[in-house]
Design a protein around this motif. Structure first.
Motif, mmCIF file in Angstrom:
data_model
loop_
_atom_site.group_PDB
_atom_site.id
_atom_site.type_symbol
_atom_site.label_atom_id
_atom_site.label_comp_id
_atom_site.label_asym_id
_atom_site.label_seq_id
_atom_site.Cartn_x
_atom_site.Cartn_y
_atom_site.Cartn_z
ATOM 1 N N GLY A 334 0.748 -1.253 0.008
ATOM 2 C CA GLY A 334 0.076 0.068 -0.173
ATOM 3 C C GLY A 334 0.829 1.199 -0.096
ATOM 4 O O GLY A 334 0.260 2.481 0.112
ATOM 5 N N TRP A 335 2.308 1.056 0.056
ATOM 6 C CA TRP A 335 3.141 2.181 -0.198
ATOM 7 C C TRP A 335 3.369 2.968 -1.390
ATOM 8 O O TRP A 335 3.204 2.267 -2.481
ATOM 9 C CB TRP A 335 4.348 1.799 0.360
ATOM 10 C CG TRP A 335 4.291 1.178 1.527
ATOM 11 C CD1 TRP A 335 3.439 1.475 2.905
ATOM 12 C CD2 TRP A 335 5.654 0.545 2.245
ATOM 13 N NE1 TRP A 335 4.013 0.795 3.935
ATOM 14 C CE2 TRP A 335 5.249 0.202 3.563
ATOM 15 C CE3 TRP A 335 6.898 0.041 1.739
ATOM 16 C CZ2 TRP A 335 6.025 -0.539 4.336
ATOM 17 C CZ3 TRP A 335 7.722 -0.716 2.647
ATOM 18 C CH2 TRP A 335 7.308 -1.011 3.852
ATOM 19 N N GLU A 336 3.094 4.233 -1.666
ATOM 20 C CA GLU A 336 3.236 4.840 -2.811
ATOM 21 C C GLU A 336 4.528 4.793 -3.462
ATOM 22 O O GLU A 336 5.506 4.840 -2.676
ATOM 23 C CB GLU A 336 2.836 6.444 -2.782
ATOM 24 C CG GLU A 336 2.919 7.262 -4.007
ATOM 25 C CD GLU A 336 2.893 8.604 -3.849
ATOM 26 O OE1 GLU A 336 3.037 9.303 -4.764
ATOM 27 O OE2 GLU A 336 2.964 8.998 -2.454
ATOM 28 N N GLY A 365 13.437 -1.187 -2.186
ATOM 29 C CA GLY A 365 12.581 -2.551 -2.820
ATOM 30 C C GLY A 365 11.250 -2.391 -2.626
ATOM 31 O O GLY A 365 10.603 -1.226 -2.147
ATOM 32 N N MET A 366 10.451 -3.114 -3.352
ATOM 33 C CA MET A 366 8.969 -3.228 -3.165
ATOM 34 C C MET A 366 8.555 -4.769 -2.884
ATOM 35 O O MET A 366 8.790 -5.835 -3.425
ATOM 36 C CB MET A 366 8.466 -2.734 -4.312
ATOM 37 C CG MET A 366 8.757 -3.383 -5.670
ATOM 38 S SD MET A 366 7.671 -2.826 -6.910
ATOM 39 C CE MET A 366 6.316 -3.942 -6.475
ATOM 40 N N ALA A 367 7.030 -4.585 -2.336
ATOM 41 C CA ALA A 367 6.749 -5.928 -2.212
ATOM 42 C C ALA A 367 5.446 -5.883 -3.382
ATOM 43 O O ALA A 367 4.805 -5.175 -3.728
ATOM 44 C CB ALA A 367 5.865 -6.094 -0.613
ATOM 45 N N ASN A 414 10.630 -13.348 2.275
ATOM 46 C CA ASN A 414 10.804 -13.754 3.677
ATOM 47 C C ASN A 414 9.801 -13.327 4.505
ATOM 48 O O ASN A 414 8.521 -12.795 4.092
ATOM 49 C CB ASN A 414 12.065 -13.019 4.088
ATOM 50 C CG ASN A 414 12.272 -11.416 3.908
ATOM 51 O OD1 ASN A 414 11.490 -10.797 4.211
ATOM 52 N ND2 ASN A 414 13.371 -11.011 3.441
ATOM 53 N N PHE A 415 9.946 -13.399 5.835
ATOM 54 C CA PHE A 415 9.298 -13.173 6.960
ATOM 55 C C PHE A 415 8.839 -11.565 6.982
ATOM 56 O O PHE A 415 10.198 -10.899 7.535
ATOM 57 C CB PHE A 415 9.392 -13.706 8.497
ATOM 58 C CG PHE A 415 8.732 -13.335 9.372
ATOM 59 C CD1 PHE A 415 7.340 -13.877 9.689
ATOM 60 C CD2 PHE A 415 9.300 -12.287 10.327
ATOM 61 C CE1 PHE A 415 6.697 -13.555 10.780
ATOM 62 C CE2 PHE A 415 8.404 -12.075 11.233
ATOM 63 C CZ PHE A 415 7.292 -12.602 11.744
ATOM 64 N N GLU A 416 7.968 -10.891 6.603
ATOM 65 C CA GLU A 416 7.958 -9.549 6.618
ATOM 66 C C GLU A 416 7.181 -9.004 7.714
ATOM 67 O O GLU A 416 6.159 -8.119 7.772
ATOM 68 C CB GLU A 416 7.158 -9.026 5.394
ATOM 69 C CG GLU A 416 7.005 -7.430 5.146
ATOM 70 C CD GLU A 416 8.272 -6.947 5.534
ATOM 71 O OE1 GLU A 416 8.160 -5.725 5.785
ATOM 72 O OE2 GLU A 416 9.397 -7.089 5.005
ATOM 73 N N ARG A 424 5.674 -10.112 -0.447
ATOM 74 C CA ARG A 424 7.159 -10.631 -0.956
ATOM 75 C C ARG A 424 7.998 -9.488 -1.621
ATOM 76 O O ARG A 424 7.589 -8.903 -2.555
ATOM 77 C CB ARG A 424 6.715 -11.724 -2.249
ATOM 78 C CG ARG A 424 6.089 -13.075 -1.396
ATOM 79 C CD ARG A 424 5.726 -13.912 -2.838
ATOM 80 N NE ARG A 424 5.070 -15.339 -2.303
ATOM 81 C CZ ARG A 424 5.866 -16.117 -1.764
ATOM 82 N NH1 ARG A 424 7.072 -16.087 -1.970
ATOM 83 N NH2 ARG A 424 5.290 -17.148 -1.543
ATOM 84 N N PHE A 425 9.044 -9.244 -0.826
ATOM 85 C CA PHE A 425 9.882 -8.311 -1.261
ATOM 86 C C PHE A 425 11.167 -8.607 -2.198
ATOM 87 O O PHE A 425 12.175 -8.089 -2.455
ATOM 88 C CB PHE A 425 10.476 -7.686 -0.097
ATOM 89 C CG PHE A 425 9.719 -6.357 0.388
ATOM 90 C CD1 PHE A 425 10.050 -5.244 0.044
ATOM 91 C CD2 PHE A 425 8.771 -6.581 1.276
ATOM 92 C CE1 PHE A 425 9.076 -4.158 0.510
ATOM 93 C CE2 PHE A 425 8.055 -5.617 1.859
ATOM 94 C CZ PHE A 425 8.177 -4.463 1.532
ATOM 95 N N GLY A 426 11.247 -10.056 -2.286
ATOM 96 C CA GLY A 426 12.699 -10.758 -2.897
ATOM 97 C C GLY A 426 12.833 -10.529 -4.168
ATOM 98 O O GLY A 426 11.685 -10.470 -5.018
ATOM 99 N N ILE A 427 13.755 -10.592 -4.738
ATOM 100 C CA ILE A 427 14.136 -10.759 -6.205
ATOM 101 C C ILE A 427 14.182 -12.389 -6.321
ATOM 102 O O ILE A 427 14.571 -12.612 -7.511
ATOM 103 C CB ILE A 427 15.443 -9.898 -6.668
ATOM 104 C CG1 ILE A 427 16.660 -10.351 -5.844
ATOM 105 C CG2 ILE A 427 15.045 -8.443 -6.628
ATOM 106 C CD1 ILE A 427 18.100 -9.907 -6.517
#
Length: 457
Positions: A334-336, A365-367, A414-416, A424-427
């Motif tokens: 939900g982040w801009e 980065g972003m989820a 990972n565990f956010e 999910r933030f991973g590449i």
């Protein structure tokens, strides 16, 4: 820097800072978010073990007990890192894994990090180690946690032990990760462990976190003089779409409490007076003689974590309230998505602080709700996000800011924290049922770019 098709290419301009061989391009993780093995080899409980096991605190009741099983799969993950050709890897030490309740070393826990760091060195990967990424031993929280001044001294003792044991294996030491989050989310709002909601406690925690940082710097310099030492802070861009002077002041107050609360004591040797005079008159830090001199110990580098912009307006009571903007791009959190905020903050810090040290973007980065389809994950929004934020860094460098590296958050899904495993933030995609790692398209493009940079045609 944006590519024509963000799903197929990543090709920054020839003069972009990211193309320079001395500009570090890496990835980052944190111990509690990936290691698992919560009771293996003498590891003690942390505040996040306690918090995540408390019903209603973490989405879906998720915990970090297994996470990405990195403690047992670290060799596979190092091979993954090496295959991406990254310049550097940022990780954290789990305090409860390496020190027992009496402050004595836990050799099995230390051996894990020693093996991991040696293997990274063998692969030619620069190592960036954070001593505290939120996993305070529970027994210290039971004694008052970061509200208790004694915790700052326990942290310095922990830093002394770890830096003696791992000296020569670490290129960059960071004392703390995001003290604002530890203090405000942990003690001010209760959103994170240990789950307290008391503004006075948040100010106590912030002061003792920063005091622990300053005390730890002295031990790091003594024990591992060849390494570089710093701290990692999260920063936020605050703006307003309001039209009144009070709205403009609201945006100033947002950045005052989010950025200046941490950076002013580190770089100016004082807490910003406006913060307590205007915003928190009843919640002041418990400063003792000599504390601010210790906190203001010069840094070799400053780590900056940036994710989004916050729009605010005056709340009618001398403060501010968040008012989300309509019609803007947002991530799964939900982040801009607002790359200009990173550029504006970096150039603003450059103007504000005469003694601003070299900067590394230690998280960005972003989820997104990534799925494996036909064996692949095409994360187009993330690719465009990274390109645009690297372009913002490039603009800041060209404006005179000394930025020397950029770490993608994160290597692995990972565990956010309070959002569990849904975000999910991973590449690299992680199937939590099988622990299978699948590099996403963003990882493939990063690997191809770094391979080209190492062997230019």
């Amino acid at each position: 820097m944006a590519a024509n098709d963000p799903g197929s290419t990543f090709d920054p301009p020839a003069d972009a800072v990211v193309r320079r061989p001395d500009f570090l391009l890496g990835v980052a993780t944190a111990a509690y978010q990936i290691e698992g093995a919560a009771t293996e080899d003498g590891r003690l409980p942390s505040i996040w073990d306690t918090f995540s096991a408390t019903p209603g605190k973490v989405l879906h009741g998720d915990t970090g007990a297994v996470a990405c099983d990195h403690y047992l799969r670290w060799e596979e993950d190092v091979e993954l890192l090496a295959g991406l050709h990254v310049d550097a890897y940022r990780l954290s030490i789990a305090w409860p894994r390496v020190v027992d309740a009496a402050g004595r070393p836990n050799e099995k826990g230390l051996a894990f990090y020693r093996k991991l760091l040696r293997r990274l060195k063998e692969k030619g990967i620069r190592t960036s180690v954070t001593l505290y990424h939120w996993d305070l031993p529970q027994h210290l929280e039971d004694a008052g946690g970061w509200r208790n001044r004694a915790t700052a001294y326990r942290f310095a003792e922990y830093a002394d032990l770890v830096s003696r044991e791992l000296a020569g294996l670490v290129d960059f030491w960071s004392t703390l990760n995001e003290p604002w989050c530890s203090a405000m989310l942990g003690y001010g709002t209760g959103h994170h462990a240990p789950g307290q909601a008391d503004l006075l406690a948040a100010n106590q925690a912030m002061h003792h976190l920063l005091l622990g940082h300053g005390l730890a710097l002295a031990t790091l310099r003594r024990n591992d003089p060849a390494s570089r030492k710093g701290i990692v802070v999260n920063v936020g861009r605050g703006t307003t779409d309001g039209t009144t002077p009070d709205d403009a002041r609201a945006a100033e107050l947002f950045e005052l409490q989010h950025n200046d609360w941490v950076l002013d004591p580190l770089l100016r040797g004082q807490y910003p007076p406006r913060l307590h005079d205007e915003l928190w008159p009843a919640a002041r830090p418990p400063v003792q003689d000599g504390d601010l001199e210790t906190i203001g110990t010069p840094l070799d580098f400053l780590g900056i974590n940036y994710y989004f912009r916050t729009n605010v307006r005056a709340d009618g009571n001398g403060g501010y309230v968040e008012v989300p903007l309509p019609g803007v791009e947002r991530t799964q959190m939900g982040w801009e998505v607002h790359p200009d905020g990173l550029r504006d903050l970096l150039t603003g810090f450059h103007r504000r602080y005469d003694n601003l040290p070299p900067i590394y973007i230690t998280e960005n980065g972003m989820a997104s709700d990534d799925r494996v389809v036909d064996g692949a994950v095409v994360d187009r929004q993330r690719i465009a996000f990274l390109e645009r934020h690297l372009a913002a860094v490039d603009e800041a460098v060209k404006a005179g800011v000394d930025v020397r590296g950029y770490y993608v958050w994160s290597l692995l899904d990972n565990f956010e924290w309070a959002f569990g495993y849904e975000r999910r933030f991973g590449i690299v995609h992680v199937d939590y049922a099988t622990q299978r790692r699948t590099p996403k398209r963003s990882a493939e493009l990063l690997r191809e770019f770094l391979a080209r940079r190492r062997s230019p045609s």
